[in-house]
Design a protein around this motif. Structure first.
Motif, PDB file in Angstrom:
ATOM      1  N   GLN A 143      16.099  53.196  -6.736  1.00  0.00           N
ATOM      2  CA  GLN A 143      16.351  54.445  -7.186  1.00  0.00           C
ATOM      3  C   GLN A 143      17.382  54.574  -8.105  1.00  0.00           C
ATOM      4  O   GLN A 143      18.498  54.323  -7.780  1.00  0.00           O
ATOM      5  CB  GLN A 143      16.582  55.629  -5.973  1.00  0.00           C
ATOM      6  N   PRO A 184      19.919  56.771 -10.707  1.00  0.00           N
ATOM      7  CA  PRO A 184      20.473  58.227 -10.769  1.00  0.00           C
ATOM      8  C   PRO A 184      19.366  59.285 -11.409  1.00  0.00           C
ATOM      9  O   PRO A 184      19.025  58.866 -12.684  1.00  0.00           O
ATOM     10  CB  PRO A 184      21.462  58.134 -11.411  1.00  0.00           C
ATOM     11  N   GLY A 185      19.299  60.347 -10.842  1.00  0.00           N
ATOM     12  CA  GLY A 185      18.207  61.238 -11.546  1.00  0.00           C
ATOM     13  C   GLY A 185      17.025  61.108 -11.377  1.00  0.00           C
ATOM     14  O   GLY A 185      15.861  61.725 -11.913  1.00  0.00           O
ATOM     15  N   LYS A 186      16.534  59.766 -10.873  1.00  0.00           N
ATOM     16  CA  LYS A 186      15.130  59.591 -10.890  1.00  0.00           C
ATOM     17  C   LYS A 186      14.446  59.394  -9.365  1.00  0.00           C
ATOM     18  O   LYS A 186      15.427  59.181  -8.486  1.00  0.00           O
ATOM     19  CB  LYS A 186      14.783  57.980 -11.486  1.00  0.00           C
ATOM     20  N   GLU A 187      13.209  59.332  -9.167  1.00  0.00           N
ATOM     21  CA  GLU A 187      12.606  59.227  -8.060  1.00  0.00           C
ATOM     22  C   GLU A 187      12.681  57.803  -7.745  1.00  0.00           C
ATOM     23  O   GLU A 187      12.646  56.679  -8.343  1.00  0.00           O
ATOM     24  CB  GLU A 187      11.145  59.693  -8.015  1.00  0.00           C
TER      25      GLU A 187
END
Length: 124
Positions: free
Chosen positions: A38, A40-43
């Motif tokens: 994962q 940052p800011g992503k699934e």
């Protein structure tokens, strides 16, 4: 089962790292294992999976040919060898266990147990 991931760190693009995931419990050898990551800011996304015996693997297209998943059931450990690392590989990497040992699943809901994650940072 408890999972403990380690081996993350900072590496330059093109470099290599090997992640390890140590499992507690006698049933490790019956589980399929997976790695997810994962950024940052992503699934969270699937990276690689291996069946209980270690003779079936499955990789995300983004890592195929660069990453290798393996396991040592005698040591209750699964590994992720990461070569030719790219900045876009930067993420927290998680190992996970799937009690359906024969399945190599590429989706997180298939996995019942999760480790705490280890940070991998690839600099350009």
């Amino acid at each position: 089962v408890q999972l403990q991931a380690s081996g993350g760190g900072l590496v330059q693009a093109g470099g290599s790292l090997r992640l390890s995931c140590a499992a507690s419990g006698r049933t490790f050898s019956s589980y399929a294992m997976g790695w997810f990551r994962q950024a940052p800011g992503k699934e969270r996304e699937f990276v690689a999976a291996i069946n209980w015996r270690g003779d079936r693997t499955y990789y995300a297209d983004s890592v195929k040919g660069r990453f290798t998943i393996s396991r040592d059931n005698a040591k209750n450990t699964v590994y992720l060898q990461m070569n030719s690392l790219k900045p876009e590989d930067t993420a927290v990497y998680y190992c996970a266990a799937d009690i359906r040992g024969t399945i190599v699943a590429g989706y997180s809901s298939a996995y019942e147990y999760w480790g705490q994650g280890t940070q991998v940072t690839v600099s350009s």
